[in-house]
Each structure stands twice: as C-alpha cells, then as structure tokens.
Design an enzyme around this catalytic site. Structure first.
Site, mmCIF file in Angstrom:
data_model
loop_
_atom_site.group_PDB
_atom_site.id
_atom_site.type_symbol
_atom_site.label_atom_id
_atom_site.label_comp_id
_atom_site.label_asym_id
_atom_site.label_seq_id
_atom_site.Cartn_x
_atom_site.Cartn_y
_atom_site.Cartn_z
ATOM 1 N N GLU A 76 0.814 -1.209 0.000
ATOM 2 C CA GLU A 76 0.000 0.000 0.000
ATOM 3 C C GLU A 76 0.856 1.271 0.000
ATOM 4 O OE1 GLU A 76 -3.947 0.704 0.257
ATOM 5 O OE2 GLU A 76 -2.888 -0.459 -1.245
ATOM 6 N N ASP A 77 1.872 1.273 0.836
ATOM 7 C CA ASP A 77 2.523 2.542 1.173
ATOM 8 C C ASP A 77 3.922 2.747 0.611
ATOM 9 O OD1 ASP A 77 0.245 2.750 2.712
ATOM 10 O OD2 ASP A 77 1.226 2.052 4.529
#
Ligand code: MN
Length: 575
Positions: A76-77
């Site tokens: 995700e990050d």
C-alpha cells in the site's frame, strides 16, 4: 525496535534458526521500506509493523505469516509490488500480504443491511484464515493507537471494529481478542457509558478480587489437593467492560443479576480432573440451578470448551467458576490460531496450514451467521446458506468501497448494471484493480472494479452472450430494443426527406406514364411532377418524392434509365 528486540519475542515460542533467518530478512526489508514514514502519533511507521508482527508471533503462527505481518503495509505505502515480495519471500508470503491489502480496500459504511455481505466478503476475500488473523492484529494495534486520529475517523474505525472485526475474532475462537477489541472501541463509540462502567468496575472488582484471592482460592486449592486433583493454576477473570455493559442492558442495569463480573478460573490437567473439580465445587457450595454449562461435551460453535458453574459461595456470594485443561485454555486464548501453533516439541507442525481445522471452521459458518446475525433477519440467514459458503458467489468493490455480491463468472458488464442501469448502458471500458480489462473478463472476489462511461456508448448484442446476471441481461435487451426502435424512427425520418430526380428524355407519347409506372413499382409516391419544355424535343421532367434510403434511389434510377428514349438522369437529394 531493532532485530534483537524482535528476536526476543521469537525465542520463547521456539522458532528454529532457519525460521528466524527468514523472518529477519523480512524484518530488514520492511524496516527499509518504511524508512522515514511516520504514523499519526508521530511514531515511526515501522513501530506499527513491529507490534502487529509481535502479536502474530505471540499467536505462534508459522514463519511465513510473521514475515507477511512485517510486510503487510509495504504494498500500500511503499511502491513495492506483490511480485517483489514473491521474488524475495515466496508466493505464499506474497499471497498473504496481498490478502491483507485487499481487505484494507473494504470500506465499511456501517449500513446495517450491508454488514452481512461485508462479513461474507471479508471471509471470501481472505481465502486463507491467516489473512483474517493478520487483519485482526493490524486492527488491534490501530485501535490501541486510535487516539491520534481525528474524531470522525475514530468513530468510523471503532464502529467497524465493533460490528465487523470483533465478531470475526469471536468466530475464530479468539475470545480474549474479541473482548479487547470491543473494550478499545467502547469508549470511542459510547464515551459516557464506558466511563460509568469503568467507575462501577473500579469500585466493585477490587473488593471481589480480594475476597476470592483470600477466602476462596486457598480453600479450593486445599480441597482439590486432598481429593488428588493437582490444579495447574487458579486465577480470576474480570469481565470485559463492553460485554458487561451488554449484559447489564439485558438485565435492567442490575449488577445483582450479573454474577460473573469476576469469575474463578481453575485449570487442571485432564478432562477427567475437570469433571472431578466440578463435583468437588458442587460438594462445597450449592450450585445455582440452570447455570451449569458443559461446553466440553457440547463445545460452543466457535470451538470454545470449558465447564461453567455458578454457586452460592461463602457468605452466600454468587460466584462463577470456569474449569478447563491447559489445552482448552490455549484454544480459548488463541482460537483457530492454536491449531497452527507449535507442537510441544517446539517444532512447527508440518505443512503449517492445518487444512482439516480450517475446513471444520468453514463448516461452522452457518452457526456463526445465526449467532451474530441478530441484526439480520431470517431471510438473510437463509440467503447466506444458499450461497453455499461463497462457492458460487463473488464479492467485488466499487471505487467507493461498496460491496457488490455477484454470481461466480460475472463480468464488468454485470457489475456496471448492478451499480446503475445508465452506467451499464453507457459503459465504455472497465478497470479491475487499476488495469483495463475486456468486457468478458471474469471477476474474482476482492477485485476493485471501476467502470468508465461515455455518453454515446451503447450496449452491443454480443454482451448478452457473456453476462451472468439476469439483471444485466434484462437491461441489455431493453436497451437493444429501444435502440432498434430509434433506428426505425430515424429511417422514417429520412423517408420524409425530399428527393428530386431530373429526367431528360426524347419526348414521346406515354413517357410520363412509363415514369410513373417505375415509381409505382417501388411504391414511391410522386409528390410533384413538372416538365420544362424549354427544349420541346428533349423536355426535362422533374419529379420530387420521398425514398426510404439511398439504395432505393439507386434502384429507382437504374430502372428509370431503362425507359425508352431516356437520355440522362440526375438525382438531387436535399437530405
Ligand atoms: Mn497496518
């Protein structure tokens, strides 16, 4: 938060050297990936990952799940792909991480009628129970640090925790985690009630604990030993605040009716000793009728086993006892995770996947629906049975995070019509998980689907051959029918457009009659006929008429040319 701190958590659980090496590589990879990132609290982001993975290690899950816990937020990050993780840590770890990432995309809207399908979606999307465990530990740490978030976000997450994740923890048999999650969400959702309960517990529990500790524990210990039952442990369990509040709500807020504010937990070596202990307690104190529960002979649907009894203790104080073996205790604490846990030898079970337990858990799902489905009606419960544990259903997400429940094999076209008829009717393309796909693409659970529309786009007849739902099929048929009608109207419209044909011919008797015969042949009515006699031998005849289409005009002209003496024909089509 360096490796040696993490290793301290692995060693007591008995992870092998090679497991530790594997976990270490994931630890270092994740640490690097999150470098410089901060949480809302200002802490380094990696502190979150560290806590989640520590809790997974506490559940004594296999090394790959711990690696997945360390990596769970990298996709995700951190611009890291599933393929990167698969290359470095193998496909299984990558699948676990991808599963958690997919679950993160589910935006819980708190719409009551949606709860059921969201729960189903979580389970269907997770595929592997370990993904749910990872998500629960992720949620646990996020709840522990929730104070740093803005208030509306706190409320949303707390509500989701109460309605979605705590029931999931309960279903997986992790009773302790269920209670902890609820107690973290309680003060966020109901600040005043939580404060009141806390005060009540603080005034009532210490005195009760003192009484049990000083009067009851030594007494029961002695009696058990005299009867040749060696207790492994005798301790006390204070009821979780949220479940206490729930119980009070059902008991007219009367503390006198809540007898298990504090319970005595007796852990003994064998099942035989459990029943023996129950008998001894009943000899000492009179049991409250109807309060003896044998969850050993009849375990709870989530697998919970124990003997419960409530007795009139010394000074007639009503006290609950819970009697169990160490194994039952472990299962009650770790739930389904206990089945993956290490064997007594300290070596991981081979295969680590514990298929049979997982299946038995899936088999118990209908009971689960019954238990937690208080809010949903019976029809929904039947519906959930009908879908045969998701085998023929898929759950996909809209860009807003809404969950759509579709039959297996459904395409983006089906999805589009489930969003809105107009979205389906003007569908121009579809993206699945951010990538363009064909209209015939088969969706799978957890897919995030985005439909692109254009005003001028229309359904094509071949859509009918690949859609799965009758809803989509019905709308496509209706749209095609409407389209055909419009086309006909358009054709009628053209017919009304005027055409002119100029015919130059040598004049003769019957010329006009021959021309009108050709028009009659094509059933075209001549609206106006004029003859210019500027040149008397070769008059020019102009006929205005309406033709259906271009082809009809061509045929007409071809035939007019066959008329005797006709020299030249020109067509003027004002349309
Ligand atoms: Mn996370």
């Amino acid at each position: 938060m360096n490796w040696s701190h993490f290793q301290e958590k692995l060693i007591p659980a008995g992870y092998s050297e090679s497991d530790q090496e594997f976990i270490r590589s994931a630890f270092e990879f994740a640490q690097k990936a999150h470098e410089g990132q901060k949480r809302a609290s200002g802490d380094p982001y990696f502190s979150h990952v560290f806590e989640v993975a520590s809790n997974i290690a506490l559940l004594r899950l296999d090394a790959r799940t711990i690696a997945a816990a360390l990596l769970h937020d990298t996709i995700e990050d951190c611009n890291i792909t599933q393929a990167d993780i698969a290359n470095k840590f193998g496909k299984e770890v990558a699948t676990l991480v991808e599963g958690v990432t997919k679950l993160d995309k589910i935006r819980y809207q708190g719409v009551q009628r949606n709860v059921e399908s969201i729960r189903k979606m979580v389970l269907a999307t997770a595929e592997d129970v370990r993904v749910v465990l990872l998500k629960l530990m992720d949620r646990l740490h996020n709840m522990q640090t929730i104070a740093h978030l803005p208030e509306d976000k706190q409320k949303r997450i707390a509500r989701e925790t109460l309605e979605l994740y705590a029931p999931l923890a309960y279903r997986l048999g992790i009773g302790e985690l269920k209670g902890t999650l609820q107690d973290l969400a309680f003060p966020v959702m109901y600040p005043e009630e939580a404060k009141w309960i806390k005060e009540q517990v603080e005034t009532r529990v210490p005195e009760g604990r003192k009484y049990l500790e000083e009067e009851i524990k030594p007494f029961i210990e002695d009696t058990l030993l005299k009867d040749n039952v060696q207790p492994v442990a005798i301790d006390f369990r204070a009821k979780h605040h949220y479940s206490l509040w729930q119980k009070l709500l059902r008991s007219d807020m009367d503390f006198g009716r809540v007898s298990d504010l504090l319970a005595v937990r007796v852990i003994v070596r064998s099942i035989e000793d459990c029943y023996k202990t129950l008998g001894i307690i009943h000899q000492l104190w009179k049991p409250v009728p109807g309060r003896i529960k044998d969850y050993i002979a009849l375990p709870k649907p989530n697998g919970y086993r124990s003997l419960h009894t409530t007795v009139f203790c010394e000074e007639n104080r009503i006290t609950e006892f819970q009697i169990r073996t160490p194994q039952m205790h472990e299962e009650a604490e770790y739930g389904i995770a206990a089945h993956w846990a290490y064997e007594e030898s300290g070596k991981p079970k081979s295969g680590a996947r514990a298929r049979p337990q997982q299946l038995s858990w899936v088999r118990r799902l209908p009971e689960w629906h019954q238990e937690i489905g208080n809010s949903s009606d019976g029809e929904e419960f039947l519906e959930s049975l009908k879908i045969d544990f998701f085998k023929d259903r898929i759950f996909v997400l809209s860009p807003k995070g809404e969950v759509f429940d579709l039959p297996e094999g459904a395409t983006p076209v089906d999805f589009a019509y489930h969003i809105h008829t107009e979205v389906g009717n003007h569908m121009a393309g579809a993206k699945v998980n951010g990538k363009m796909v064909q209209f015939t693409h088969k969706l799978i659970s957890g897919d995030a689907v985005e439909i692109l529309t254009q005003k001028n786009k229309k359904p094509a007849p071949d859509w009918l051959t690949h859609v799965k739902t009758s809803l989509a099929r019905g709308h496509i048929r209706a749209a095609l029918r409407k389209d055909a009608e419009l086309a006909q109207h358009a054709a009628h419209g053209k017919q009304r457009e005027k055409c002119e044909v100029h015919i130059v011919s040598k004049n003769r008797v019957g010329l006009l009659k021959d021309i009108s015969a050709v028009f009659d042949f094509y059933r075209i009515s001549m609206q106006n006929v004029s003859m210019s006699t500027h040149n008397k031998t070769y008059p020019a005849i102009t006929v205005t008429f309406q033709a259906r289409d271009h082809k009809q005009i061509e045929r007409l002209v071809t035939r007019l040319k066959t008329i005797e003496n006709v020299e030249q024909i020109t067509v003027k089509n004002p349309g």
